[in-house]
Design an enzyme around this catalytic site. Sequence first.
Site, mmCIF file in Angstrom:
data_model
loop_
_atom_site.group_PDB
_atom_site.id
_atom_site.type_symbol
_atom_site.label_atom_id
_atom_site.label_comp_id
_atom_site.label_asym_id
_atom_site.label_seq_id
_atom_site.Cartn_x
_atom_site.Cartn_y
_atom_site.Cartn_z
ATOM 1 N N SER A 19 62.449 40.408 2.244
ATOM 2 C CA SER A 19 63.129 39.484 3.163
ATOM 3 C C SER A 19 62.865 38.019 2.812
ATOM 4 O O SER A 19 63.451 37.124 3.418
ATOM 5 C CB SER A 19 62.700 39.753 4.610
ATOM 6 O OG SER A 19 61.304 39.532 4.777
ATOM 7 N N GLY A 20 61.966 37.769 1.859
ATOM 8 C CA GLY A 20 61.691 36.397 1.444
ATOM 9 C C GLY A 20 60.468 35.766 2.074
ATOM 10 O O GLY A 20 60.346 34.536 2.089
ATOM 11 N N LYS A 21 59.537 36.586 2.566
ATOM 12 C CA LYS A 21 58.336 36.054 3.229
ATOM 13 C C LYS A 21 57.474 35.239 2.267
ATOM 14 O O LYS A 21 57.100 34.106 2.561
ATOM 15 C CB LYS A 21 57.511 37.199 3.824
ATOM 16 C CG LYS A 21 58.228 38.024 4.863
ATOM 17 C CD LYS A 21 57.332 39.108 5.428
ATOM 18 C CE LYS A 21 56.752 40.029 4.366
ATOM 19 N NZ LYS A 21 57.796 40.762 3.598
ATOM 20 N N SER A 22 57.136 35.850 1.130
ATOM 21 C CA SER A 22 56.295 35.148 0.155
ATOM 22 C C SER A 22 57.004 33.924 -0.392
ATOM 23 O O SER A 22 56.385 32.873 -0.610
ATOM 24 C CB SER A 22 55.910 36.095 -0.990
ATOM 25 O OG SER A 22 55.095 37.149 -0.520
ATOM 26 N N GLU A 89 50.442 38.389 2.517
ATOM 27 C CA GLU A 89 50.210 39.829 2.719
ATOM 28 C C GLU A 89 49.062 40.068 3.706
ATOM 29 O O GLU A 89 48.156 40.867 3.466
ATOM 30 C CB GLU A 89 49.923 40.526 1.377
ATOM 31 C CG GLU A 89 51.015 40.368 0.340
ATOM 32 C CD GLU A 89 52.311 41.103 0.689
ATOM 33 O OE1 GLU A 89 52.362 41.779 1.735
ATOM 34 O OE2 GLU A 89 53.274 40.991 -0.089
ATOM 35 N N GLN A 91 48.808 41.663 6.316
ATOM 36 C CA GLN A 91 48.660 43.005 6.885
ATOM 37 C C GLN A 91 47.624 43.848 6.143
ATOM 38 O O GLN A 91 47.181 44.876 6.653
ATOM 39 C CB GLN A 91 50.008 43.742 6.897
ATOM 40 C CG GLN A 91 50.503 44.255 5.563
ATOM 41 C CD GLN A 91 51.200 43.202 4.731
ATOM 42 O OE1 GLN A 91 51.438 42.093 5.204
ATOM 43 N NE2 GLN A 91 51.550 43.536 3.504
ATOM 44 N N CYS A 148 74.276 49.838 4.050
ATOM 45 C CA CYS A 148 75.448 49.380 4.811
ATOM 46 C C CYS A 148 75.660 47.871 4.798
ATOM 47 O O CYS A 148 76.689 47.386 5.266
ATOM 48 C CB CYS A 148 75.351 49.866 6.255
ATOM 49 S SG CYS A 148 74.002 49.092 7.183
ATOM 50 N N HIS A 186 69.486 53.188 9.177
ATOM 51 C CA HIS A 186 69.330 53.900 7.911
ATOM 52 C C HIS A 186 67.865 54.026 7.491
ATOM 53 O O HIS A 186 67.581 54.415 6.359
ATOM 54 C CB HIS A 186 70.143 53.212 6.812
ATOM 55 C CG HIS A 186 71.618 53.393 6.971
ATOM 56 N ND1 HIS A 186 72.476 52.360 7.295
ATOM 57 C CD2 HIS A 186 72.392 54.514 6.892
ATOM 58 C CE1 HIS A 186 73.711 52.825 7.383
ATOM 59 N NE2 HIS A 186 73.692 54.121 7.151
#
Length: 207
Positions: A19-22, A89, A91, A148, A186
Site C-alpha cells: 500500500s506504500g507504507k514504507s 515494520e 508489527q 477486482c 477476495h
Amino acid sequence: MYVMKQNGWVELICGSMFSGKSEELIRRVRRATYAHINVRVYKPAIDDRYDDKAIVSHDGTSTMARPIHDAVEILEDVDNNVEIVGIDEVQFFDNNVVDVIEELADRGIRVIVAGLDLDFRGEPFEPVPKIMALAESVTKLNAICPICGSPASRTQRLIDGKPASYNDPIILVGASESYEPRCRHHHEVPFRPENNFATKSWDALKS
C-alpha cells in the site's frame, strides 16, 4: 489542518502490504533530511528481505536504517540531538515498542511509525492498534486488489500459490512471493472461525 505548538508527537502510517507504507515513511524522512533535521531510522533485524541495513520499499526507494532486535535499543541509541525517529515494520516488535514510542514523543521527538494494521488473517496486528490509539496522526493506506481492482485493505498470504491456513504462524517475512493485497471480498483464510454473530444476525434478517 492544525499546527503543532509543542515538539514531540506520533505519526502512524498503516495499511496492507504493497500500500506504500514504507515509501511514505521514506518520503517523510527524506523531507526532514533535506531540511537538515537530525533523523534516525530503525527497522526490525528480522526484516532482511531487500537490505539488512536499509528500509527498501517495494518500488525500490530506500533510506538507511539501523537493524535492531528489541525496541528498547532505540532509547539506548537516541541522543539529545535527534529530532525525528522513524520505525518501519513496527508489527514485528513486541508491545514494549509502544512504551518506547511514548517515551520518545514525551522527550520532544517526532516519531514516524509504519506497519501493518491487520495480519494475514484479517485480524488486528498488535502492537499497531495500540499505537493507532495513541498517535496524534494516523494515515491509513490501501493497495489495489489484483482480483477486482477495488481498494485492498487486507494482506493475502499465499503458500505455493494457495491461501494460507488460519492456523499458520502470524509472522512470516516475505514479499510478492508470499503475499499480495486483497479487498475484503477476495481475502481468503481457510479454517478461519466463523463470525457467528454476523451469521445469526443475517439469518434473522432473511427470515
